[in-house]
Design an enzyme around this catalytic site. Structure first.
Site, mmCIF file in Angstrom:
data_model
loop_
_atom_site.group_PDB
_atom_site.id
_atom_site.type_symbol
_atom_site.label_atom_id
_atom_site.label_comp_id
_atom_site.label_asym_id
_atom_site.label_seq_id
_atom_site.Cartn_x
_atom_site.Cartn_y
_atom_site.Cartn_z
ATOM 1 N N HIS A 582 0.831 -1.210 0.000
ATOM 2 C CA HIS A 582 0.000 0.000 0.000
ATOM 3 C C HIS A 582 0.863 1.256 0.000
ATOM 4 O O HIS A 582 0.679 2.160 -0.835
ATOM 5 C CB HIS A 582 -0.920 -0.006 1.229
ATOM 6 C CG HIS A 582 -1.783 1.212 1.355
ATOM 7 N ND1 HIS A 582 -3.101 1.235 0.948
ATOM 8 C CD2 HIS A 582 -1.522 2.468 1.833
ATOM 9 C CE1 HIS A 582 -3.613 2.449 1.165
ATOM 10 N NE2 HIS A 582 -2.672 3.207 1.706
ATOM 11 N N GLU A 583 1.820 1.333 0.928
ATOM 12 C CA GLU A 583 2.666 2.521 1.014
ATOM 13 C C GLU A 583 3.547 2.665 -0.227
ATOM 14 O O GLU A 583 3.827 3.780 -0.669
ATOM 15 C CB GLU A 583 3.517 2.473 2.285
ATOM 16 C CG GLU A 583 2.711 2.505 3.584
ATOM 17 C CD GLU A 583 1.771 3.698 3.684
ATOM 18 O OE1 GLU A 583 2.072 4.762 3.102
ATOM 19 O OE2 GLU A 583 0.711 3.572 4.319
ATOM 20 N N HIS A 586 1.753 4.573 -2.929
ATOM 21 C CA HIS A 586 1.912 6.031 -2.837
ATOM 22 C C HIS A 586 3.261 6.450 -3.418
ATOM 23 O O HIS A 586 3.362 7.431 -4.155
ATOM 24 C CB HIS A 586 1.822 6.481 -1.381
ATOM 25 C CG HIS A 586 0.443 6.473 -0.817
ATOM 26 N ND1 HIS A 586 -0.610 7.131 -1.402
ATOM 27 C CD2 HIS A 586 -0.072 5.883 0.305
ATOM 28 C CE1 HIS A 586 -1.707 6.949 -0.687
ATOM 29 N NE2 HIS A 586 -1.409 6.200 0.349
ATOM 30 N N HIS A 589 3.318 6.511 -7.139
ATOM 31 C CA HIS A 589 2.666 7.700 -7.689
ATOM 32 C C HIS A 589 3.644 8.873 -7.701
ATOM 33 O O HIS A 589 3.733 9.622 -8.687
ATOM 34 C CB HIS A 589 1.432 8.035 -6.843
ATOM 35 C CG HIS A 589 0.399 8.830 -7.570
ATOM 36 N ND1 HIS A 589 -0.781 9.239 -6.994
ATOM 37 C CD2 HIS A 589 0.355 9.309 -8.845
ATOM 38 C CE1 HIS A 589 -1.497 9.925 -7.869
ATOM 39 N NE2 HIS A 589 -0.832 9.983 -8.998
#
Length: 806
Positions: A582-583, A586, A589
Site C-alpha cells: 500500500h505505502e 503512494h 505515484h
C-alpha cells in the site's frame, strides 16, 4: 494557497484494527540440495523485462540482502563513509543540513529566493512577463515546500533534540512567511489578470493551466477576495477551527472511562487477561481500547456485552461540545466565503465536486453492497440461533451481539482454513522488497537499486536508501526506507514526499551559480546548488531538461530481527506485506508522476484520487503471478503455494459487506455534519444536536439499529483531518477494484503484464495531479462513452454501482 498542504497519512479501518504479529523468524542460508535447487529456480525464474542494465541481477540480489542482513547492510553502507573525510554530506545530501544551525541557513537562503520571485511577479506588466506567472508561483510554492515539508518530517523523526529544535524553527519561520504570502492580494491579482488574457492563457501548458486554477481556488479559500474586516474574521475562525480540531482529536474519551464487574460476568475472556484487571475481587475494565474490544468479542453474557457496548460508544460530553464547535465554525467559515456549506467549499476541487454527488455515490454503493451485508447478517443470526445463551430473541441481532458472533464465525472459518503463522516464513522483508522491485520492473520498467548512504545523509543507521532507475530514463527518484521499529518512533505506516518533481530552468541555474559563489565551496556545481545538493537528472521526456528528482521517505514499524540469531531476517505477516505494498503504491505515484510543476507532482492531486494507486497495489500482494516473483521460504527457498494466500484472503473478505456498510455510514455522517445544519446549532451545545444526526444516520442506513443513548461521533477523529472527504477511501477502493479487474486481470497473468502496466502508468501515474482524475480513470478503463471523463453526479453514481470487491 502557495504551499499546498501535504497529504495526511490515511489510517484505514484495517490499519486501525491491525496488530503486529509476533514470534517472527529470520533467514539462514539452507545448505541442503533442496534449498540449492530452489535457489537456482529463483535465479532462473527472474527474467527482467529489460536487460538494459547489465547489473540488474546484482542489484536484485543486493536489494534482498541489505534488508535481510544487518551485517550486509552495515558493510554495504560503509563503502562511501570515507568520503568527505569525516564531514557530513548533510541530511538527504542537502548541503545546508550538515549541522543543526544549517536549518536556519537553509531557511534564510530560501527566503531570499522567495522574496525575489514575489517582487518580480508583482512587477510584471507585459503579456510576455505575465506568461511566466503560473510557473513563477509554482516555483515559489516549491521553495516553501522544500523547507516546510523537509523540516516537518525531520522534527518528527530525528533522534537529536538540537536537530528537532532547529527543524521546528525553520518550519515556523517559513510557515509564517507562507501565511503572509497567502494574504498578499497582489499575487492573487496578477494570477487572475494573467489567466484572463487569452494570449497569456493560451500560451500555458496543461500543467500551467491546472496549477493556475489550483492557486486561484486556494487563494479564494483563504478569503483573499473578501473585504478586510471579513478577511480578519476568516483568519480568526480558521485559527479557532485548527485549535478546536486538534483538541477534539487529542481528547477523544468515553463519558464513563471504567466499568466494574465481578469476574464471573466476563466469562469467555482469557482468565489470565481478566486477572490482570482484577483488584480486591473486582474487575476494572477500561471502556475504550483493546480490553473493551476483546470483551465485546469474547464475553458470553449478552447483558454484560450491552453494558460494555453502551459505555464504549458514548463519548465524553466535553468532547462532543468541541465537535459541535468545530462543525459550527466550519459552517460559518464556508458561509463567510460565499459557499452553501463547508462540504460545498471543500469539494469544489475534488473529483466529486459537490456533496450531492458524494451522496449519490454512497447511496449507489449502499444498494450494491446490501445483498452481501444482508447475507453476512443472516450467517451471524444462524450462529446466534445455535447459541443456547442467546436468550428469548435469537432471530434479532443487537448492536452488542455483532462483534461477538462475528468472532465466533471467523474463528470457525480460520480453523477450517488451517492458517497458522507459517505464512510469515515466506515473507522476509528483503524478499518482499525484492518482489516489489521485480514487479515494478515487469510492469513499468523501473527497479529499486540499493545506494550507499553518505555520512550524515540519514537520520538513523537503519535507514536504507534506494535509487529508482528507469530502463530508458535512468535515475528518476530517491526513496529513504525507515522500516524498522525503534523507541519513540511512530507506529503508523506512512509515505512522505520530501521533495517533488519539477523542471529546473536555465534561469534558476544561473541564479544558483550566483548563490553558490557567495556560499564558497558548499556546492560543486550550479546544478547541484539549484537543488540544494539533492538528486537531479535530465528528463528525456521533456527535451532532456534538468529535473529535481522526487525524494521520498517510507515509514513502517516492522520488528527488528532477534539479536540472538543474526542469520534470521525480519519476517512479515501477510497483513504487513499488504501494508508495505500500500505505502509503495503512494511512492509509485510520486516516482512516476514526474511533472514539470511541483503543485501537480505525484500525490499532489485531489484528495479523492490520492489513494487510488496505493489501494490498487494491495491487490498485487496476493496475486499468484506476483507471489511467484518473490514469496520463498526463508530456510529452504521453496516457493509459497499461492492457494494458501487465497484461503487467507477469502477469510479476510468474508465479512467485507459489514465493513463497507460501516464505512458508508461514516461517509454519510461526515456529509451531514458538514452541511448547512450546524449553522442552526446554538453555541456551547452539550452534544445533543450532533447526537441526533448520528442516531438518525445510523438508524436510517444500518442493518443493525444503534441503541438510543450512544454518541460515538465523539470518537470520529477523521472528521477533523478529512472533513467532508471521508468518502474518499471507499471511492478509490471502488475505482481500484474496477481497474484491477478490467486492466490487470483481463487476461491470465495480467498482474505482471507490461502492457497493463504501461497503460496504467501512461493514463494515471505519470500525470500526478496535472490531469483531471476522471480523465485518468476513463483513459485507464478505455471508456469511450464520455460519461466518466465528464465526471459529475452521474459518474459518481456509476462508481458506486461498481461496488467494492477487493
Amino acid at each position: 494557497m502557495l504551499k499546498r498542504l501535504q497529504r495526511q497519512p490515511w489510517t484505514c479501518p484495517q490499519c486501525i484494527r491491525h496488530q503486529r504479529d509476533v514470534g517472527k523468524r529470520r533467514l539462514v542460508i539452507s545448505s541442503n540440495a533442496k534449498g540449492a535447487a530452489a535457489a537456482a529456480a529463483v535465479a532462473d525464474d527472474y527474467r527482467p523485462a529489460s536487460r538494459a542494465a547489465p547489473s540488474i541481477a546484482h542489484d536484485d540480489r543486493t536489494l534482498r540482502q541489505i534488508f535481510d542482513s544487518p551485517h550486509v547492510w552495515k558493510e554495504f553502507s560503509s563503502k562511501k563513509k570515507h568520503h568527505y573525510r569525516g564531514k557530513s554530506a548533510g541530511l538527504f545530501q542537502n548541503r545546508y543540513l550538515t549541522h543543526p544551525e544549517g536549518f536556519q541557513d537553509f531557511a534564510a537562503v530560501t527566503l531570499t529566493k522567495c522574496k525575489r520571485i514575489v517582487a518580480a511577479v508583482l512587477s510584471y506588466q507585459t503579456n510576455d512577463e505575465l506568461k511566466r506567472v503560473a510557473r513563477a508561483l509554482d516555483r515559489l510554492s516549491d521553495l516553501l515546500c522544500r523547507v516546510i515539508d523537509l523540516s516537518d518530517f525531520v522534527r518528527s523523526v530525528h533522534p537529536d533534540r538540537k536537530v528537532q529544535a532547529a527543524a521546528s524553527q525553520a518550519y515556523a519561520s517559513m510557515f509564517e512567511y507562507m501565511n503572509v504570502l497567502n494574504t498578499t492580494t497582489g499575487l492573487n491579482d496578477q494570477l487572475k489578470r494573467a489567466a484572463a488574457i487569452p494570449e497569456v492563457y493560451n500560451s500555458w501548458s496543461e500543467e500551467e493551466r491546472t496549477v493556475a486554477a489550483i492557486l486561484i481556488k486556494d487563494f479564494s479559500k483563504s478569503a483573499i477576495d473578501l473585504a478586510e474586516i471579513d478577511r480578519q474574521a476568516f483568519v480568526e475562525i480558521s485559527n479557532e477551527v485548527a485549535q478546536v480540531g486538534n483538541d477534539f482529536v487529542e481528547n477523544m474519551a468515553a463519558e464513563k472511562s471504567i466499568l466494574y464487574f465481578e469476574s464471573s460476568r466476563l466469562k469467555g475472556m482469557d482468565p489470565l487477561f481478566v486477572r490482570q484487571m482484577t483488584k480486591w475481587g473486582s474487575v476494572s475494565l477500561p471502556t475504550v481500547g483493546m480490553p473493551a474490544t476483546i470483551a465485546l468479542r469474547a464475553v458470553e453474557d449478552a447483558n454484560t456485552r450491552r453494558e460494555i457496548y453502551m459505555a464504549n460508544r458514548t463519548s465524553s460530553r466535553t468532547n462532543l461540545q468541541r465537535l459541535e464547535q468545530l462543525l459550527k465554525r466550519r459552517a460559518e467559515l464556508a458561509s463567510l466565503s460565499g459557499y452553501e456549506s463547508f462540504a460545498h467549499m471543500t469539494l469544489t476541487d475534488k473529483m466529486a465536486k459537490s456533496p450531492e454527488a458524494v451522496t449519490s455515490f454512497l447511496d449507489a454503493l449502499a444498494v450494491e453492497n446490501a445483498p452481501r451485508a444482508k447475507d453476512e447478517l443472516r450467517q451471524l443470526l444462524e450462529v446466534k440461533k445455535s447459541d443456547a445463551r442467546a436468550g428469548t430473541l435469537p432471530a434479532e441481532m443487537n448492536a452488542w451481539d455483532r462483534d461477538y458472533y462475528t468472532a465466533q464465525l471467523m474463528s470457525t472459518l480460520r480453523s477450517k482454513a488451517r492458517m497458522p503463522d507459517f505464512l510469515a516464513a515466506y515473507f522476509s522483508l528483503g524478499t518482499v522488497m525484492q518482489g516489489l522491485s521485480r514487479l515494478f520492473h515487469r510492469l513499468y520498467g523501473i527497479r529499486l537499486v540499493p545506494r550507499e548512504t553518505l555520512r550524515g545523509e540519514s537520520w538513523n543507521p537503519d535507514v536504507r536508501r534506494l535509487d529508482v532507475i528507469d530502463d530508458h530514463e535512468g535515475h528518476i527518484a530517491v526513496i529513504y526506507c525507515d522500516l524498522f521499529e525503534r523507541q519513540g518512533k511512530s507506529p503508523n505506516p506512512a509515505h512522505f514526499t520530501l521533495r517533488c518533481s519539477r523542471r529546473i530552468s536555465e534561469e534558476e541555474i544561473h541564479e544558483a551559480a550566483e548563490f553558490s559563489s557567495q556560499s564558497g565551496s558548499l556546492f560543486a556545481t550550479a546544478s547541484e546548488a539549484a537543488n540544494d545538493g539533492l538528486a537531479t537528472n535530465f528528463n528525456s521526456r521533456d527535451g532532456n531538461a534538468l529535473y529535481q528528482l522526487p525524494t521520498i521517505a517510507l515509514i513502517c514499524d516492522f520488528s527488528l530481527p532477534p539479536a540472538s540469531n543474526s542469520n534470521r531476517p525480519t519476517l512479515l505477516s501477510f497483513r504487513e506485506v499488504t501494508t508495505l505494498f500500500h505505502e509503495m503504491g503512494h511512492a509509485l505515484h510520486s516516482i512516476c508522476g514526474r511533472t514539470a510543476l511541483q503543485n501537480v507532482s505525484g500525490t499532489r492531486c485531489a484528495t479523492d484520487f490520492a489513494e487510488l494507486p496505493s489501494v490498487l497495489m494491495e491487490n498485487f500482494a496476493s496475486a499468484p503471478e506476483v507471489l511467484a516473483l518473490y514469496a520463498r521460504h526463508w530456510e529452504t527457498d521453496a516457493p509459497l503455494d499461492p492457494s494458501r494466500i487465497q484461503e487467507r484472503v477469502e477469510v479476510d473478505r468474508r465479512m467485507q459487506g459489514a465493513e463497507i456498510e460501516s464505512q458508508v455510514l461514516l461517509g454519510m455522517l461526515d456529509q451531514e455534519y458538514h452541511s448547512r445544519s450546524p449553522l442552526t446549532w446554538a453555541d456551547g451545545g452539550d452534544g445533543r444536536e450532533s447526537t441526533k444526526v448520528y442516531q438518525s444516520v445510523w438508524n436510517k442506513y444500518s442493518l443493525v439499529p444503534e441503541p438510543a443513548g450512544t454518541s460515538w461521533q465523539g470518537f470520529f477523529g477523521h472528521l477533523f483531518g478529512y472533513g467532508a472527504t471521508y468518502y474518499s477511501y471507499l471511492f478509490d477502493r471502488a475505482i481500484a477494484g474496477k481497474i484491477w479487474r478490467d486492466v490487470f486481470q483481463r487476461a491470465p497473468g495480467g498482474a505482471t503484464d507490461p502492457a497493463a502496466g504501461q497503460l496504467f502508468r501512461e493514463e494515471v501515474l505519470r500525470h500526478g495531479g496535472g490531469r483531471d482524475g476522471w480523465r485518468c480513470v476513463a483513459g485507464a478503463l478505455g471508456d469511450r462513452s464520455g460519461r466518466l471523463a465528464e465526471g459529475e453526479k452521474g459518474a459518481m453514481e456509476e462508481v458506486g454501482k461498481w461496488g467494492v470487491h477487493s
